[in-house]
Write a protein that holds these residues in place. Structure first.
Motif, PDB file in Angstrom:
ATOM      1  N   GLU A 430      29.624  51.028  36.794  1.00 29.76           N
ATOM      2  CA  GLU A 430      29.480  49.644  37.252  1.00 29.76           C
ATOM      3  C   GLU A 430      30.785  49.058  37.781  1.00 29.76           C
ATOM      4  O   GLU A 430      31.103  47.897  37.582  1.00 29.76           O
ATOM      5  CB  GLU A 430      28.912  48.747  36.133  1.00 29.76           C
ATOM      6  CG  GLU A 430      27.545  49.156  35.634  1.00 29.76           C
ATOM      7  CD  GLU A 430      26.466  49.099  36.711  1.00 29.76           C
ATOM      8  OE1 GLU A 430      26.788  49.175  37.915  1.00 29.76           O
ATOM      9  OE2 GLU A 430      25.291  48.985  36.375  1.00 29.76           O
ATOM     10  N   GLY A 431      31.555  49.904  38.474  1.00 29.35           N
ATOM     11  CA  GLY A 431      32.759  49.418  39.115  1.00 29.35           C
ATOM     12  C   GLY A 431      34.014  49.885  38.419  1.00 29.35           C
ATOM     13  O   GLY A 431      34.309  49.461  37.304  1.00 29.35           O
ATOM     14  N   SER A 432      34.771  50.787  39.067  1.00 29.65           N
ATOM     15  CA  SER A 432      36.036  51.253  38.507  1.00 29.65           C
ATOM     16  C   SER A 432      37.050  50.121  38.511  1.00 29.65           C
ATOM     17  O   SER A 432      36.797  49.031  39.038  1.00 29.65           O
ATOM     18  CB  SER A 432      36.555  52.443  39.313  1.00 29.65           C
ATOM     19  OG  SER A 432      36.734  52.066  40.666  1.00 29.65           O
ATOM     20  N   GLY A 433      38.229  50.383  37.934  1.00 26.98           N
ATOM     21  CA  GLY A 433      39.212  49.329  37.755  1.00 26.98           C
ATOM     22  C   GLY A 433      39.553  48.573  39.024  1.00 26.98           C
ATOM     23  O   GLY A 433      39.564  47.334  39.055  1.00 26.98           O
ATOM     24  N   ASN A 434      39.834  49.295  40.105  1.00 30.50           N
ATOM     25  CA  ASN A 434      40.193  48.619  41.354  1.00 30.50           C
ATOM     26  C   ASN A 434      39.030  47.822  41.915  1.00 30.50           C
ATOM     27  O   ASN A 434      39.210  46.720  42.448  1.00 30.50           O
ATOM     28  CB  ASN A 434      40.676  49.640  42.386  1.00 30.50           C
ATOM     29  CG  ASN A 434      42.087  50.125  42.100  1.00 30.50           C
ATOM     30  OD1 ASN A 434      42.763  49.608  41.211  1.00 30.50           O
ATOM     31  ND2 ASN A 434      42.531  51.118  42.846  1.00 30.50           N
ATOM     32  N   VAL A 435      37.828  48.385  41.821  1.00 28.82           N
ATOM     33  CA  VAL A 435      36.648  47.670  42.323  1.00 28.82           C
ATOM     34  C   VAL A 435      36.449  46.366  41.557  1.00 28.82           C
ATOM     35  O   VAL A 435      36.147  45.314  42.144  1.00 28.82           O
ATOM     36  CB  VAL A 435      35.390  48.565  42.210  1.00 28.82           C
ATOM     37  CG1 VAL A 435      34.125  47.768  42.502  1.00 28.82           C
ATOM     38  CG2 VAL A 435      35.503  49.748  43.167  1.00 28.82           C
ATOM     39  N   ILE A 436      36.637  46.404  40.248  1.00 26.94           N
ATOM     40  CA  ILE A 436      36.479  45.194  39.441  1.00 26.94           C
ATOM     41  C   ILE A 436      37.545  44.165  39.816  1.00 26.94           C
ATOM     42  O   ILE A 436      37.255  42.960  39.942  1.00 26.94           O
ATOM     43  CB  ILE A 436      36.559  45.535  37.944  1.00 26.94           C
ATOM     44  CG1 ILE A 436      35.352  46.381  37.525  1.00 26.94           C
ATOM     45  CG2 ILE A 436      36.636  44.273  37.088  1.00 26.94           C
ATOM     46  CD1 ILE A 436      34.018  45.678  37.655  1.00 26.94           C
ATOM     47  N   CYS A 437      38.782  44.607  39.995  1.00 31.70           N
ATOM     48  CA  CYS A 437      39.841  43.663  40.376  1.00 31.70           C
ATOM     49  C   CYS A 437      39.533  42.997  41.713  1.00 31.70           C
ATOM     50  O   CYS A 437      39.714  41.782  41.875  1.00 31.70           O
ATOM     51  CB  CYS A 437      41.184  44.388  40.442  1.00 31.70           C
ATOM     52  SG  CYS A 437      41.856  44.831  38.829  1.00 31.70           S
ATOM     53  N   LEU A 438      39.069  43.775  42.669  1.00 29.46           N
ATOM     54  CA  LEU A 438      38.715  43.200  43.972  1.00 29.46           C
ATOM     55  C   LEU A 438      37.528  42.253  43.851  1.00 29.46           C
ATOM     56  O   LEU A 438      37.470  41.220  44.534  1.00 29.46           O
ATOM     57  CB  LEU A 438      38.407  44.323  44.971  1.00 29.46           C
ATOM     58  CG  LEU A 438      39.593  45.216  45.350  1.00 29.46           C
ATOM     59  CD1 LEU A 438      39.128  46.375  46.219  1.00 29.46           C
ATOM     60  CD2 LEU A 438      40.669  44.408  46.062  1.00 29.46           C
ATOM     61  N   ASP A 439      36.598  42.603  42.981  1.00 32.44           N
ATOM     62  CA  ASP A 439      35.446  41.728  42.765  1.00 32.44           C
ATOM     63  C   ASP A 439      35.883  40.404  42.148  1.00 32.44           C
ATOM     64  O   ASP A 439      35.356  39.338  42.484  1.00 32.44           O
ATOM     65  CB  ASP A 439      34.423  42.435  41.864  1.00 32.44           C
ATOM     66  CG  ASP A 439      33.090  41.716  41.834  1.00 32.44           C
ATOM     67  OD1 ASP A 439      32.600  41.331  42.904  1.00 32.44           O
ATOM     68  OD2 ASP A 439      32.546  41.527  40.732  1.00 32.44           O
ATOM     69  N   ILE A 440      36.853  40.452  41.246  1.00 30.66           N
ATOM     70  CA  ILE A 440      37.381  39.224  40.635  1.00 30.66           C
ATOM     71  C   ILE A 440      38.057  38.358  41.698  1.00 30.66           C
ATOM     72  O   ILE A 440      37.849  37.132  41.748  1.00 30.66           O
ATOM     73  CB  ILE A 440      38.355  39.577  39.501  1.00 30.66           C
ATOM     74  CG1 ILE A 440      37.571  40.129  38.299  1.00 30.66           C
ATOM     75  CG2 ILE A 440      39.183  38.355  39.078  1.00 30.66           C
ATOM     76  CD1 ILE A 440      38.434  40.738  37.225  1.00 30.66           C
ATOM     77  N   LEU A 441      38.831  38.974  42.581  1.00 33.18           N
ATOM     78  CA  LEU A 441      39.449  38.210  43.667  1.00 33.18           C
ATOM     79  C   LEU A 441      38.394  37.580  44.574  1.00 33.18           C
ATOM     80  O   LEU A 441      38.539  36.440  45.026  1.00 33.18           O
ATOM     81  CB  LEU A 441      40.364  39.114  44.491  1.00 33.18           C
ATOM     82  CG  LEU A 441      41.614  39.660  43.804  1.00 33.18           C
ATOM     83  CD1 LEU A 441      42.459  40.457  44.796  1.00 33.18           C
ATOM     84  CD2 LEU A 441      42.443  38.537  43.191  1.00 33.18           C
ATOM     85  N   ARG A 442      37.313  38.329  44.825  1.00 33.46           N
ATOM     86  CA  ARG A 442      36.219  37.792  45.651  1.00 33.46           C
ATOM     87  C   ARG A 442      35.589  36.589  44.975  1.00 33.46           C
ATOM     88  O   ARG A 442      35.289  35.578  45.628  1.00 33.46           O
ATOM     89  CB  ARG A 442      35.168  38.886  45.881  1.00 33.46           C
ATOM     90  CG  ARG A 442      35.007  39.267  47.334  1.00 33.46           C
ATOM     91  CD  ARG A 442      33.877  40.242  47.592  1.00 33.46           C
ATOM     92  NE  ARG A 442      33.589  41.167  46.524  1.00 33.46           N
ATOM     93  CZ  ARG A 442      34.122  42.386  46.440  1.00 33.46           C
ATOM     94  NH1 ARG A 442      35.002  42.793  47.328  1.00 33.46           N
ATOM     95  NH2 ARG A 442      33.793  43.179  45.458  1.00 33.46           N
TER      96      ARG A 442
END
Length: 566
Positions: A430-442
């Motif tokens: 459900e989203g690796s570390g970088n994907v989660i960080c980018l999702d938080i920025l979004r």
């Protein structure tokens, strides 16, 4: 009362100085931190089910089923003995026993059952308890829990499928849903060429007289023996979300072809798979072209469990390490009385308590979000922060606990290797570390009020701890550097996670523990390995994390701590 010794005597030597097996204890009532936080975040619900399930899961039979389910991985059966294609997965009986415990507890259904208080909170506690025993069965239960709010959007599915999904009956038969006592759901999103970039998917959906026909592949489909799946495919109007059952409306088998089961590092009891669709019948959910937005409701709820799971692994690992240290002697002392060992274990316990407070805080916000838009916005941000941080802490945490057991922690007969293999999983799912960080920025870009709600959450403790105040100031500076947001994303999310945990620890943990957490995780003199923190009263921290257990308490007992059931 002493432990029963079932072993025969050896001719060459006597086996001594070995800790007894940690079993026949109640996973809920032996956890004061969990009990306190559950009571505080509750709006008045009772805890009988949590006490009962904690008793089940701590019993030697259930612990053994967890081991057997993991050591006997599922097998793919493409054809029956007559040559018919069936695409089924065969599991060890222990797996089905564990699934029955999970489904029967309401883990996958509580928030969606009628007249239930604190449904997400109780779900979170049950997930935390079950995951300590066997993580592999949690995947289909989590996806069932997370898929229900999406199913609820479609009246036809809500009428026919909801009763089966919220049923607490576990029915493993591969038959049409209307013939079953209870059903489970799965998810199939990613493809070989895209992974987390689902917009790179190539699966196509063509409208037919009775629905849609899908053709394509899915690189990861967990729990292929689920009764239905949410999946993504392209129509002429863009990427869309579909409901794919294992059986068509006429009760014939759907074209759901399992290509192989994944040979994974861990999570062995769960049958992760690759699948193909070929004119596979499906029903559209939501609007064409709005597939990602539609399925994100399921992802949002699965992220809660991926934030809980690493804390659960940490809990089980620490319990094993503390139990071992209390019974094992070295250099004329119990390990638990060796200052360096207690320093390591107590330092670990600080992170465990912060994790428990965080996931229960989140679960309470999920309950509030049912009728509160601000809680929904905050939960969407905070659950991603917790998922990132808990999973980054988990692997090294479990390793330190394994090391505390020495060589005995490294052999496969024990639970530690299983916990260690499991530790990286939820950071990837459900989203690796970088994907989660980018999702938080979004999220911060699309919903700036989410950041205001985050700072509002930590506001009550501002001024109580200099290290926290300094970190909040650093966080604000990083967020104002718009040009560097992406390159600084991990730093930003780390500081958000620690500030959230620090605020919860200052508010709800014993005062000295809250201050110790802030100073050791945020202060200028902080260290980067467990055991390098100066802790004045490590023994009391360990007693709080895992009260002494000597085998005298049966699994159904309220000892060693009095449960808080009301």
């Amino acid at each position: 009362m002493s432990f029963f010794n079932p072993h025969t005597e050896l001719r060459t030597h006597e086996v001594t100085n070995q800790p007894p097996v940690l079993e026949n204890y109640n996973l809920f009532t032996s956890d004061p931190i969990l009990q306190e936080a559950t009571k505080r975040e509750s709006t008045g619900s009772t805890f009988e089910n949590l006490v009962y399930t904690g008793s089940q899961l701590g019993h030697e039979t259930c612990l053994e089923n967890g081991r057997l389910a993991n050591e006997n991985p599922p097998k793919l059966k493409l054809f029956d003995r007559f040559g018919h294609r069936i695409d089924e997965v065969e599991f060890h009986p222990a797996y089905h026993e564990m699934m029955a415990v999970g489904k029967g507890s309401g883990l996958s259904s509580l928030p969606w059952e009628e007249d239930v208080q604190d449904g997400h909170l109780h779900h979170a506690v049950l997930e935390y308890l079950l995951h300590q025993v066997e993580a592999g069965v949690c995947c289909p239960l989590t996806m069932t829990y997370a898929g229900i709010p999406v199913i609820n959007r479609v009246p036809e599915l809500r009428e026919t499928w909801l009763p089966k999904l919220v049923s607490r009956s576990y029915d493993s038969r591969m038959v049409p849903a209307h013939l079953k006592e209870g059903c489970t759901m799965g998810m199939a999103m990613t493809e070989k060429q895209g992974g987390s970039d689902v917009r790179a998917n190539s699966t196509k959906a063509v409208k037919s007289d009775e629905g849609y026909l899908l053709t394509g592949h899915k690189w990861f489909c967990s729990a292929p023996m689920s009764d239905a799946f949410l999946t993504l495919a392209y129509t002429d109007n863009g990427l869309s979300c579909f409901f794919v059952p294992r059986f068509r409306p006429d009760d014939s088998r759907n074209n759901f072809f399992v290509q192989r089961l994944k040979h994974k590092l861990g999570n062995h009891a769960n049958a992760s798979s690759e699948i193909e669709y070929q004119d596979t019948w499906a029903m559209l959910i939501g609007e064409e072209g709005r597939g990602v937005a539609t399925i994100m409701d399921m992802v949002h709820h699965t992220r809660l469990d991926t934030a809980i799971a690493p804390v659960s692994l940490m809990r089980q690992a620490l319990a094993q390490a503390v139990h071992h240290a209390r019974h094992r002697s070295a250099f004329q002392k119990k390990l638990i009385d060796q200052p360096l060992m207690t320093a390591v274990l107590a330092d670990l316990a600080l992170d465990l308590e912060a994790g428990v407070l965080t996931f229960l805080h989140l679960a309470h916000k999920f309950d509030e979000a049912v009728e509160n838009d601000q809680a929904r916005t905050y939960a969407r941000l905070a659950v991603a922060i917790a998922k990132f941080w808990h999973n980054k802490r988990c692997p090294n945490f479990v390793y330190e606990c394994m090391e505390a057991l020495g060589g005995a922690g490294y052999v496969e007969e024990g639970i530690m290797p299983r916990l260690y293999r499991e530790a990286p999983l939820n950071s990837i799912w459900e989203g690796s570390g970088n994907v989660i960080c980018l999702d938080i920025l979004r999220t911060l870009g699309k919903e700036p009020e989410a950041l205001d709600l985050f700072f509002h959450q930590v506001a009550p403790v501002i001024g109580q701890n200099g290290a926290l105040d300094d970190t909040l100031s650093q966080l604000r500076d990083l967020l104002q550097d718009t040009a560097g947001l992406q390159s600084n994303a991990r730093m930003i999310v780390e500081k958000m996670a620690l500030c959230l945990q620090a605020s919860l620890m200052l508010q709800y943990a014993p005062a000295d523990i809250g201050v110790l957490f802030c100073d050791s995780r945020l202060g200028e003199g902080r260290n980067y390995i467990y055991g390098a923190t100066r802790i004045a009263d490590a023994a009391s921290i360990l007693d709080r994390a895992f009260p002494a257990y000597d085998g005298a308490h049966p699994a159904g007992s309220n000892s060693p701590t009095q449960h808080l059931n009301r």
